[in-house]
Design an enzyme around this catalytic site. Structure first.
Site, PDB file in Angstrom:
ATOM      1  N   ALA A 198     -29.025  57.603   0.795  1.00 22.49           N
ATOM      2  CA  ALA A 198     -27.794  57.950   0.079  1.00 22.49           C
ATOM      3  C   ALA A 198     -27.132  56.684  -0.424  1.00 22.49           C
ATOM      4  CB  ALA A 198     -26.826  58.679   1.018  1.00 22.49           C
ATOM      5  N   TYR A 199     -26.133  56.870  -1.257  1.00 23.22           N
ATOM      6  CA  TYR A 199     -25.240  55.762  -1.619  1.00 23.22           C
ATOM      7  C   TYR A 199     -24.068  55.875  -0.642  1.00 23.22           C
ATOM      8  CZ  TYR A 199     -22.434  52.521  -4.307  1.00 23.22           C
ATOM      9  OH  TYR A 199     -21.709  51.428  -4.692  1.00 23.22           O
ATOM     10  N   THR A 200     -23.926  54.891   0.269  1.00 25.29           N
ATOM     11  CA  THR A 200     -22.971  55.057   1.378  1.00 25.29           C
ATOM     12  C   THR A 200     -21.807  54.057   1.355  1.00 25.29           C
ATOM     13  OG1 THR A 200     -24.364  53.663   2.768  1.00 25.29           O
ATOM     14  CG2 THR A 200     -24.700  56.037   2.948  1.00 25.29           C
ATOM     15  N   TYR A 221     -17.183  58.754  -3.488  1.00 25.38           N
ATOM     16  CA  TYR A 221     -18.222  59.030  -2.486  1.00 25.38           C
ATOM     17  C   TYR A 221     -18.149  60.493  -2.035  1.00 25.38           C
ATOM     18  CZ  TYR A 221     -20.536  58.967   2.104  1.00 25.38           C
ATOM     19  OH  TYR A 221     -21.336  59.258   3.189  1.00 25.38           O
ATOM     20  N   LEU A 226     -29.000  55.927  10.038  1.00 25.91           N
ATOM     21  CA  LEU A 226     -29.426  57.192  10.637  1.00 25.91           C
ATOM     22  C   LEU A 226     -30.938  57.363  10.524  1.00 25.91           C
ATOM     23  CD1 LEU A 226     -28.789  59.913  11.910  1.00 25.91           C
ATOM     24  CD2 LEU A 226     -28.254  60.800   9.639  1.00 25.91           C
ATOM     25  N   ASP A 257     -38.626  55.406  -4.699  1.00 28.75           N
ATOM     26  CA  ASP A 257     -37.279  55.522  -5.258  1.00 28.75           C
ATOM     27  C   ASP A 257     -36.949  57.005  -5.443  1.00 28.75           C
ATOM     28  OD1 ASP A 257     -34.962  55.449  -6.690  1.00 28.75           O
ATOM     29  OD2 ASP A 257     -35.743  54.203  -8.329  1.00 28.75           O
ATOM     30  N   ILE A 258     -35.944  57.493  -4.719  1.00 28.75           N
ATOM     31  CA  ILE A 258     -35.651  58.939  -4.818  1.00 28.75           C
ATOM     32  C   ILE A 258     -35.072  59.312  -6.192  1.00 28.75           C
ATOM     33  CG2 ILE A 258     -35.378  59.328  -2.331  1.00 28.75           C
ATOM     34  CD1 ILE A 258     -32.311  59.479  -2.842  1.00 28.75           C
ATOM     35  N   THR A 292     -21.253  64.600   4.669  1.00 34.04           N
ATOM     36  CA  THR A 292     -20.207  63.801   5.294  1.00 34.04           C
ATOM     37  C   THR A 292     -18.897  64.567   5.502  1.00 34.04           C
ATOM     38  OG1 THR A 292     -18.748  61.908   4.850  1.00 34.04           O
ATOM     39  CG2 THR A 292     -19.715  62.965   2.941  1.00 34.04           C
ATOM     40  N   TRP A 344     -18.564  59.108  10.664  1.00 35.13           N
ATOM     41  CA  TRP A 344     -18.275  57.880  11.403  1.00 35.13           C
ATOM     42  C   TRP A 344     -19.487  57.409  12.211  1.00 35.13           C
ATOM     43  CZ3 TRP A 344     -12.660  57.303  13.615  1.00 35.13           C
ATOM     44  CH2 TRP A 344     -11.736  57.735  12.670  1.00 35.13           C
TER      45      TRP A 344
HETATM   46  N1  LIG Z   1     -22.588  55.850   7.675  1.00 35.21           N
HETATM   47  C1  LIG Z   1     -21.681  56.777   7.949  1.00 35.21           C
HETATM   48  O1  LIG Z   1     -20.651  56.508   8.605  1.00 35.21           O
HETATM   49  C2  LIG Z   1     -21.881  58.195   7.484  1.00 35.21           C
HETATM   50  C3  LIG Z   1     -20.878  59.130   7.756  1.00 35.21           C
HETATM   51  C4  LIG Z   1     -21.070  60.441   7.343  1.00 35.21           C
HETATM   52  C5  LIG Z   1     -22.214  60.827   6.684  1.00 35.21           C
HETATM   53  N2  LIG Z   1     -23.163  59.902   6.402  1.00 35.21           N
HETATM   54  C6  LIG Z   1     -24.361  60.334   5.675  1.00 35.21           C
HETATM   55  O2  LIG Z   1     -25.481  60.138   6.506  1.00 35.21           O
HETATM   56  C7  LIG Z   1     -26.629  59.798   5.712  1.00 35.21           C
HETATM   57  C8  LIG Z   1     -27.231  58.506   6.208  1.00 35.21           C
HETATM   58  O3  LIG Z   1     -26.270  57.468   6.055  1.00 35.21           O
HETATM   59  P1  LIG Z   1     -26.544  55.997   6.610  1.00 35.21           P
HETATM   60  O4  LIG Z   1     -25.224  55.386   6.893  1.00 35.21           O
HETATM   61  O5  LIG Z   1     -27.592  56.048   7.645  1.00 35.21           O
HETATM   62  O6  LIG Z   1     -27.126  55.300   5.291  1.00 35.21           O
HETATM   63  P2  LIG Z   1     -27.491  53.755   5.086  1.00 35.21           P
HETATM   64  O7  LIG Z   1     -27.604  53.056   6.393  1.00 35.21           O
HETATM   65  O8  LIG Z   1     -26.556  53.193   4.074  1.00 35.21           O
HETATM   66  O9  LIG Z   1     -28.947  53.835   4.480  1.00 35.21           O
HETATM   67  C9  LIG Z   1     -29.140  54.332   3.204  1.00 35.21           C
HETATM   68  C10 LIG Z   1     -30.629  54.455   2.996  1.00 35.21           C
HETATM   69  O10 LIG Z   1     -30.840  54.970   1.693  1.00 35.21           O
HETATM   70  C11 LIG Z   1     -31.918  54.238   1.112  1.00 35.21           C
HETATM   71  N3  LIG Z   1     -31.830  54.289  -0.342  1.00 35.21           N
HETATM   72  C12 LIG Z   1     -30.829  53.842  -1.132  1.00 35.21           C
HETATM   73  N4  LIG Z   1     -31.150  54.021  -2.426  1.00 35.21           N
HETATM   74  C13 LIG Z   1     -32.372  54.591  -2.460  1.00 35.21           C
HETATM   75  C14 LIG Z   1     -33.250  54.987  -3.497  1.00 35.21           C
HETATM   76  N5  LIG Z   1     -32.925  54.883  -4.795  1.00 35.21           N
HETATM   77  N6  LIG Z   1     -34.442  55.530  -3.156  1.00 35.21           N
HETATM   78  C15 LIG Z   1     -34.804  55.655  -1.867  1.00 35.21           C
HETATM   79  N7  LIG Z   1     -34.025  55.288  -0.829  1.00 35.21           N
HETATM   80  C16 LIG Z   1     -32.821  54.756  -1.123  1.00 35.21           C
HETATM   81  C17 LIG Z   1     -31.722  52.834   1.631  1.00 35.21           C
HETATM   82  O11 LIG Z   1     -32.914  52.099   1.462  1.00 35.21           O
HETATM   83  P3  LIG Z   1     -32.853  50.512   1.166  1.00 35.21           P
HETATM   84  O12 LIG Z   1     -32.460  49.862   2.476  1.00 35.21           O
HETATM   85  O13 LIG Z   1     -34.224  50.164   0.730  1.00 35.21           O
HETATM   86  O14 LIG Z   1     -31.799  50.311   0.097  1.00 35.21           O
HETATM   87  C18 LIG Z   1     -31.379  53.122   3.081  1.00 35.21           C
HETATM   88  O15 LIG Z   1     -32.540  53.282   3.847  1.00 35.21           O
HETATM   89  C19 LIG Z   1     -26.121  59.750   4.277  1.00 35.21           C
HETATM   90  O16 LIG Z   1     -26.354  60.982   3.657  1.00 35.21           O
HETATM   91  C20 LIG Z   1     -24.625  59.537   4.424  1.00 35.21           C
HETATM   92  O17 LIG Z   1     -23.918  60.039   3.313  1.00 35.21           O
HETATM   93  C21 LIG Z   1     -23.034  58.582   6.790  1.00 35.21           C
END
Ligand SMILES: NC(=O)c1ccc[n+]([C@@H]2O[C@H](COP(=O)([O-])OP(=O)(O)OC[C@H]3O[C@@H](n4cnc5c(N)ncnc54)[C@H](OP(=O)(O)O)[C@@H]3O)[C@@H](O)[C@H]2O)c1
Length: 288
Positions: free
Chosen positions: A66-68, A131, A18, A42-43, A107, A157
């Protein structure tokens, strides 16, 4: 708020699914995005975050980090809670010191999944996976902090460019298998990351705060999403429906987690396009 010329610090903006779409959307709107990965900042380290904010002096702080990893979270609970529950209110408190608007994502997995009509922002949360519980705790921490310029967007999703996701995985598997079996008894709202990014900006333009649900319009099962993707890509692969009981995972998922978009539509006057239309655009992009 006018987005143009605003400085926007985006955690997850360099490498996240995202986050990368958000970076593009803010760029397109004439803002100055500052996209970050975990290597940049690092957040979990408040001093590092504070130094960054001091340097960038943002108008907006967006937490798309986030941790996803839903299943792995069951084995890495400390990591999941640190990133999803502890970090968001700390980031918001630091954003508040700069009077920056704080945007956070949550989420559909905060819901239990026992309804059969779309979940509204008024519905009570009842998560059961690590999660889901960690994300719900993050929301609660933000509400408890009570920083008025906070926008929490629950989405679901996600698929889109820039990082692996369910649709991409299905299309890659369809290239090397004759048949895919995919669960058809979990129903949700697929969300195209570039659309969620664009709609986030529309909420910000309306100075929206509080909790909003955001997804593409419509609903389907994982099987419905996979079969449509395979069909749109013109791949010769059968997609067979199976019950969740035939595909056990470490973390349990809600059986039904469709998000009601009424509050978003009322606030912005915009109706998100159907997930099938967004999927068609994504598949076309992958094939080209
Ligand atoms: N994916 C889904 O289907 C989904 C569904 C519902 C809601 N969401 C929510 O939408 C949001 C975005 O999700 P996403 O799927 O786009 O996430 P993602 O692709 O897994 O990306 C997670 C991001 O968080 C960064 N990150 C992880 N640990 C970190 C740390 N300690 N400090 C700074 N940055 C850190 C990662 O950086 P690195 O690459 O450097 O590790 C990466 O850029 C999240 O809040 C998630 O809960 C996602």
């Amino acid at each position: 708020m006018r987005i143009s010329k605003k400085t926007v610090v985006i955690f997850g903006g360099k490498t996240g699914l995202l986050g990368q779409s958000l970076t593009k959307a803010f760029e397109k709107a004439g803002a100055r995005p500052v996209p970050l990965s975990s290597a940049d900042c690092d957040i979990l380290d408040p001093m590092e975050v504070e130094e960054l904010l001091e340097r960038e002096k943002p108008d907006l702080v967006v937490n798309a980090a986030a941790y996803t990893q839903v299943d792995l979270a069951e084995d890495e609970q400390d990591k999941a809670f640190a990133l999803n529950a502890t970090a968001p209110p700390l980031l918001a408190a630091l954003a508040a010191r700069h009077s920056a608007t704080f945007v956070h994502y949550s989420t559909d997995f905060v819901f239990k999944g026992n309804k059969r009509t779309p979940y509204t922002e008024e519905d009570s949360v009842s998560p059961f996976s690590t999660y889901g519980i960690s994300k719900s705790d993050g929301e609660r921490g933000l509400l408890k902090l009570g920083y008025a310029k906070t926008l929490i967007i629950r989405t679901s999703w996600l698929f889109g460019p820039g990082r692996t996701n369910f649709v991409r995985k299905m299309l890659d598997l369809a290239d090397c298998r004759d048949t895919l079996t995919v669960v058809d008894d979990q129903i949700g709202s697929p969300s195209y990351a570039p659309d969620i990014a664009t709609h986030t900006l529309q909420l910000l333009e309306k100075d929206a705060t509080g909790i909003f649900h955001l997804a593409n319009s419509g609903e389907t099962s994982w099987h419905g999403l996979a079969s449509m993707a395979v069909k749109l890509a013109g791949k010769e692969c059968a997609v067979t429906p199976i019950p969740t009981s035939d595909y056990p995972t470490k973390a349990e998922r809600p059986a039904y987690s469709v998000l009601d978009l009424g509050k978003f539509i009322k606030t912005t006057g915009v109706t998100p396009r159907k997930w099938e239309d967004a999927l068609e655009e994504y598949v076309r992009e992958i094939l080209s």
